[in-house]
Motif scaffolding. Structure first.
Motif, mmCIF file in Angstrom:
data_model
loop_
_atom_site.group_PDB
_atom_site.id
_atom_site.type_symbol
_atom_site.label_atom_id
_atom_site.label_comp_id
_atom_site.label_asym_id
_atom_site.label_seq_id
_atom_site.Cartn_x
_atom_site.Cartn_y
_atom_site.Cartn_z
ATOM 1 N N ALA A 277 61.056 56.592 20.413
ATOM 2 C CA ALA A 277 61.445 56.562 21.762
ATOM 3 C C ALA A 277 62.899 56.767 21.808
ATOM 4 C CB ALA A 277 60.614 55.808 22.578
ATOM 5 N N LYS B 289 66.826 59.791 34.786
ATOM 6 C CA LYS B 289 65.779 59.633 35.919
ATOM 7 C C LYS B 289 65.733 60.654 37.152
ATOM 8 C CE LYS B 289 63.814 57.016 33.475
ATOM 9 N NZ LYS B 289 62.696 57.161 32.907
ATOM 10 N N LYS C 284 69.741 56.149 34.479
ATOM 11 C CA LYS C 284 69.352 54.728 35.031
ATOM 12 C C LYS C 284 70.447 53.796 34.022
ATOM 13 C CE LYS C 284 65.444 53.469 32.112
ATOM 14 N NZ LYS C 284 64.331 52.860 31.624
ATOM 15 N N GLY D 139 61.709 48.563 30.780
ATOM 16 C CA GLY D 139 62.654 49.979 30.846
ATOM 17 C C GLY D 139 62.299 50.635 29.656
ATOM 18 N N HIS D 140 61.762 50.389 28.531
ATOM 19 C CA HIS D 140 61.555 51.247 27.276
ATOM 20 C C HIS D 140 60.060 51.520 27.235
ATOM 21 C CE1 HIS D 140 65.411 51.090 25.118
ATOM 22 N NE2 HIS D 140 65.639 49.909 25.418
ATOM 23 N N SER E 165 72.680 47.449 20.834
ATOM 24 C CA SER E 165 72.555 48.521 22.151
ATOM 25 C C SER E 165 73.731 48.920 22.678
ATOM 26 C CB SER E 165 71.584 47.839 23.104
ATOM 27 O OG SER E 165 71.128 48.665 24.007
ATOM 28 N N ASP E 166 73.726 50.098 23.306
ATOM 29 C CA ASP E 166 74.686 50.796 24.038
ATOM 30 C C ASP E 166 74.962 50.256 25.392
ATOM 31 O OD1 ASP E 166 75.330 52.571 22.004
ATOM 32 O OD2 ASP E 166 73.707 53.874 22.811
ATOM 33 N N ILE F 24 65.762 63.956 28.787
ATOM 34 C CA ILE F 24 66.667 63.238 28.115
ATOM 35 C C ILE F 24 66.370 61.625 28.468
ATOM 36 C CG2 ILE F 24 69.087 62.774 27.805
ATOM 37 C CD1 ILE F 24 69.417 65.550 28.555
ATOM 38 N N GLN F 25 66.183 60.770 27.356
ATOM 39 C CA GLN F 25 66.187 59.314 27.627
ATOM 40 C C GLN F 25 67.010 58.766 28.626
ATOM 41 O OE1 GLN F 25 66.209 61.110 24.650
ATOM 42 N NE2 GLN F 25 64.716 60.483 23.260
ATOM 43 N N ALA F 26 66.354 58.057 29.378
ATOM 44 C CA ALA F 26 67.278 57.204 30.450
ATOM 45 C C ALA F 26 67.675 58.157 31.644
ATOM 46 C CB ALA F 26 68.504 56.754 30.068
ATOM 47 N N VAL G 4 76.302 55.071 28.254
ATOM 48 C CA VAL G 4 76.091 56.355 27.491
ATOM 49 C C VAL G 4 76.196 57.752 28.348
ATOM 50 C CG1 VAL G 4 74.652 55.303 25.918
ATOM 51 C CG2 VAL G 4 73.611 56.605 27.637
ATOM 52 N N ILE H 106 71.372 51.269 30.968
ATOM 53 C CA ILE H 106 70.673 51.166 29.578
ATOM 54 C C ILE H 106 69.532 50.078 29.704
ATOM 55 C CG2 ILE H 106 71.191 50.363 27.455
ATOM 56 C CD1 ILE H 106 71.776 53.347 27.444
ATOM 57 N N SER H 107 68.555 49.988 29.362
ATOM 58 C CA SER H 107 67.308 48.946 29.482
ATOM 59 C C SER H 107 67.951 47.873 28.810
ATOM 60 C CB SER H 107 66.090 49.616 28.989
ATOM 61 O OG SER H 107 65.965 50.770 29.423
ATOM 62 N N THR H 108 68.072 48.002 27.211
ATOM 63 C CA THR H 108 68.341 46.612 26.694
ATOM 64 C C THR H 108 69.337 45.815 27.132
ATOM 65 O OG1 THR H 108 67.444 47.865 24.861
ATOM 66 C CG2 THR H 108 68.500 45.938 24.291
ATOM 67 N N ILE I 252 74.271 65.916 25.228
ATOM 68 C CA ILE I 252 72.654 66.177 25.048
ATOM 69 C C ILE I 252 72.268 67.198 26.334
ATOM 70 C CG2 ILE I 252 70.505 65.116 24.967
ATOM 71 C CD1 ILE I 252 72.161 62.494 24.569
ATOM 72 N N ALA J 107 66.759 57.275 21.696
ATOM 73 C CA ALA J 107 67.779 58.449 21.745
ATOM 74 C C ALA J 107 68.482 59.148 20.889
ATOM 75 C CB ALA J 107 68.603 58.026 23.039
#
Ligand SMILES: Cc1cc2nc3c(=O)[nH]c(=O)nc-3n(C[C@H](O)[C@H](O)[C@H](O)COP(=O)(O)O)c2cc1C
Length: 390
Positions: free
Chosen positions: A132, A255, A313, A110-111, A340-341, A251-253, A344, A315-317, A351, A134
């Protein structure tokens, strides 16, 4: 037209934003820029990093005596965490720094870790992760704050709210006034206009905390006061809906993007989707029966609120890491865990505001641009008059 770029890494010395093309004479308030940076750091579900950072914008060029001077603007935002990384990520290599590195060799699903390492030929995904991340959006929000200041000169404002976290959604329409009011809250939970829905969203985040999982959701950005005719139907790359979609999905995440009520519209009959056109003879203005189009028709603003949603989506972590493979051994291994968050969505909305403000400011300058704010305003006034007398 407006150009903006960002530089900087998550644990580097600072983040940088450059903004080129704002006319001279736009009022700039540093506390207002910092307030936007603060808003980006808020929300229930943020991780430890946001406790380390108190973001502050330092403008080093392009603004004098609280006004833009027409030259490129450069903004720096210090990373307080840099002091913990100066030895792990030095600019200049030294033999003594070899054992201080914090390599990441178990790429996180996911990253950007794996695709970026293959592409840039790194066997340490740290270099990919750093850019990469955010954390980069801090610079976007600083630049967006200046775009907002420019738009305010024309009575245009941009705000956001959260409409969904995991399965918990807002079940009523939010008015512009309710969305704007969220922006002045001193404590941000999930940036939702409805207290009941916000508590249901919070319960979803609590569940994710409990189980070592993460959640995504949906934010909505609304731009109020834009004139009709920004963007154009004439070429694919001048369509404002396309530019806004790109800005939000970048924007990161994020989709997915929705303009107006696109998802509901795609499942409904046309007679229930298009916004009817009416005319008010007294004020000599065209009015609309609804705003399901989100203020955009034919790639142009139509004078109604511009409404854009971003779908995140989860958060990946994860605290309970997913399966991965170690770069060195090529054996199965659990993915690396970085602080990690968990959620968000409210921050992503802030953002999103910045990105929408930058796209709209650019479209305004394309249509009305002058070298000074006064020249731009007089161009704008002439057009507003033309529309009024149509
Ligand atoms: C405000 C914000 C904060 C984020 N924080 C984290 C985080 O702490 N941990 C994480 O794994 N992803 C986080 N992300 C998401 C990742 O940056 C993103 O998923 C990753 O870079 C891969 O990009 P993609 O999801 O757009 O494909 C965050 C995204 C945003 C918008």
């Amino acid at each position: 037209m407006l150009r903006f770029e960002t530089a900087g890494e998550s644990h580097g010395e600072c983040l940088v934003a450059t903004l080129v093309g704002l006319p001279a004479g736009v009022p700039v308030s540093l506390p207002r820029v910092d307030r936007e940076l603060w808003r980006r750091q808020q929300g229930y579900g943020r991780g430890g990093r946001m406790k380390i950072e108190t973001d502050h914008a330092r403008i080093v060029s392009g603004v004098r005596h609280s006004k833009t001077i027409g030259s490129p603007i450069a903004i720096l935002i210090e990373n307080k965490d840099w002091k913990n990384w100066t030895e792990a990520l030095p600019v200049e290599d030294a033999e003594s720094s070899a054992d201080k590195r914090k390599p990441l060799t178990r790429p996180r699903p996911g990253h950007a870790d794996l695709a970026g390492s293959l592409k840039y030929n790194f066997h340490d995904a740290r270099y990919i992760l750093e850019r990469a991340s955010a954390r980069e959006t801090t610079a976007r929000v600083a630049a967006g704050a200046l775009a907002k200041a420019f738009l305010a000169e024309f009575g245009i404002a941009v705000a956001s709210h959260v409409v969904q976290v995991g399965p918990a959604g807002l079940e009523c329409e939010a008015s512009w006034e309710e969305i704007v009011a969220l922006g002045s809250r001193e404590e941000v939970l999930l940036n939702c206009v409805d207290a009941g829905a916000e508590q249901r969203m919070k319960a979803v985040v609590d569940e994710a905390y409990r189980t070592g999982d993460t959640v995504g959701g949906v934010f909505e950005v609304v731009a109020h006061g834009a004139p009709p005719g920004l963007g154009s139907h004439t070429t694919w790359d001048n369509r404002l809906d396309g530019k806004l979609a790109q800005a939000i999905v970048s924007i990161q995440a994020v989709k997915g993007v929705e303009i107006g009520r696109a998802a509901a519209g795609s499942a409904a009959m046309g007679s229930k989707v298009q916004d009817t056109i009416h005319y008010d003879h007294e004020s000599r203005t065209f009015t609309r029966g609804a705003n399901r189009a989100g203020g955009l028709e034919g790639g142009m603003t139509n004078g109604q609120d511009v409404v854009v949603r971003g779908m995140l989506k989860p958060i990946s972590t994860l605290r309970r890491p997913l399966e991965s493979v170690d770069f060195e051994t090529r054996e199965p291994a659990l993915a690396a865990y970085e602080r990690s968050d968990v959620c968000v969505v409210p921050a992503a909305g802030v953002i999103g505001e910045a990105m929408v403000a930058l796209v709209l400011a650019s479209a305004m300058l394309e249509k009305f641009g002058g070298d000074s704010i006064d020249e731009t305003k007089s161009n704008f006034k002439g057009y507003v008059e033309q529309v009024k007398n149509f």
